[in-house]
Design an enzyme around this catalytic site. Structure first.
Site: not given
Ligand code: CAA
Ligand code: NAP
Length: 248
Positions: A14, A91, A149, A154, A184
């Site tokens: 993306g 990533g 959380f 990561y 980001p």
């Molecule tokens: N803030 C406050 N409380 C939180 C929380 C948060 N961010 N996340 C989870 N909790 C709490 C829940 O509310 C819940 O509370 P209760 O037990 O009181 O109900 C408790 O923690 C357990 O939560 P879940 O039922 O969701 O537990 P789970 O084990 O099924 O999943 C988790 C936990 C994996 C953290 C899931 O909540 C999740 O996927 N959260 C999102 C994490 C996230 O932000 N990931 C970012 C991905 S994108 C990215 O990484 C790009 C980037 O760089 C920005």
């Molecule tokens: P995305 O759409 O899932 O893209 C991730 C890219 O990484 C895909 O091209 C993926 O290829 C590639 N990749 C994964 N594993 C790999 C490997 N082993 N070798 C080579 N390439 C690999 O995610 P995105 O949101 O664009 O994220 C790009 C970067 O920004 C990541 O480093 C992510 O952590 C960072 N980031 C994202 C966010 C956000 O909110 N989206 C926020 C902060 C930072 P495949 O298609 O094969 O999986």
């Protein structure tokens, strides 16, 4: 920039796609990595970019594998010439609370997000030093700056990326090379689409801007950092997060 070659790992994701497009628009010769050419339909991705007016090459590479990166670098430099600009963007996430996290989820994230910085950058740093020019941008995350959380793996990988950036910037500054991090916030891509909807909505509600960012918000900073003229910006971490996390 017509002669500068830019390699973007994960350039077909993306954020990576927009980085490739904006670099190509700025005149760079752009190459993306793809992990598996069959699975990712990279030819279709390339054709779609071509239809938009961007000529972007690709090379197969698993950034978690040092030997795969070495083979990729050899191929890229043989086919396109020396790499002047490297954007470490590939990533993944494998979110879980630490008390529920499998070792495989820890290892996968550290390998793809952090060990990749060594695996890929190591292939190009000698050439950049010898030529006296290089631009390296590492894509970190707001969650590397403040933790999140479910993301011990990561957050550790993304904080580590900035440690790598700061050290390499110091090593490289007298060789015409800059190394910077972009951090980001939450950006609308497949990665954030995978967050459970309820959780995602509660995260977006906490963003002062009131919305997620777009991949183009990140790409414009990358293009700015890699410009020849940006030679005194070195070792920095630039946040692009809608004021989700502010620090001084
Ligand atoms: N803030 C406050 N409380 C939180 C929380 C948060 N961010 N996340 C989870 N909790 C709490 C829940 O509310 C819940 O509370 P209760 O037990 O009181 O109900 C408790 O923690 C357990 O939560 P879940 O039922 O969701 O537990 P789970 O084990 O099924 O999943 C988790 C936990 C994996 C953290 C899931 O909540 C999740 O996927 N959260 C999102 C994490 C996230 O932000 N990931 C970012 C991905 S994108 C990215 O990484 C790009 C980037 O760089 C920005
Ligand atoms: P995305 O759409 O899932 O893209 C991730 C890219 O990484 C895909 O091209 C993926 O290829 C590639 N990749 C994964 N594993 C790999 C490997 N082993 N070798 C080579 N390439 C690999 O995610 P995105 O949101 O664009 O994220 C790009 C970067 O920004 C990541 O480093 C992510 O952590 C960072 N980031 C994202 C966010 C956000 O909110 N989206 C926020 C902060 C930072 P495949 O298609 O094969 O999986």
């Amino acid at each position: 920039m017509a002669n500068r070659v830019a390699l973007v790992t994960g350039g077909n994701g993306g954020i990576g796609t927009e980085i490739c497009k904006q670099l190509a628009a700025a005149g760079y010769k752009v190459i993306t990595t793809c992990v598996d050419q069959e699975k990712e339909k990279i030819a279709e991705w390339q054709a779609a970019r071509k239809a938009e007016g961007f000529d972007i090459a690709w090379v197969q590479c698993n950034v978690a594998d040092f030997d795969s990166c070495a083979a990729m670098a050899k191929k890229v430099e043989a086919e396109h010439g020396p790499v002047d600009v490297l954007v470490n963007c590939a990533g993944i996430t494998r979110d879980a609370f630490l008390h529920k996290m499998e070792k495989s989820a820890w290892d996968a994230v550290i390998n793809v997000n952090l060990n990749s910085a060594f695996n890929v950058t190591r292939q190009f740093i000698d050439g950049m030093r010898n030529r006296g020019f290089g631009r390296i941008v590492n894509i970190s995350s707001v969650n590397g700056q403040r933790g999140q959380f479910g993301q011990t793996n990561y957050s550790a990988s993304k904080a580590g990326i900035h440690g790598f950036t700061m050290a390499l910037a110091q090593e490289s500054a007298r060789k015409g090379i800059t190394v910077n991090t972009v951090c980001p916030g939450y950006i609308a891509t497949d990665m954030t689409a995978a967050i459970p909807e309820e959780v995602r909505n509660s995260i977006v509600a906490q963003i002062p801007a009131g919305r997620m960012g777009q991949p183009s918000d990140i790409a414009r900073v990358v293009v700015f950092l890699v410009a020849d003229e940006s030679d005194y910006i070195n070792g920095a971490a630039i946040p692009v997060n809608g004021a989700l996390f502010t620090s001084f």
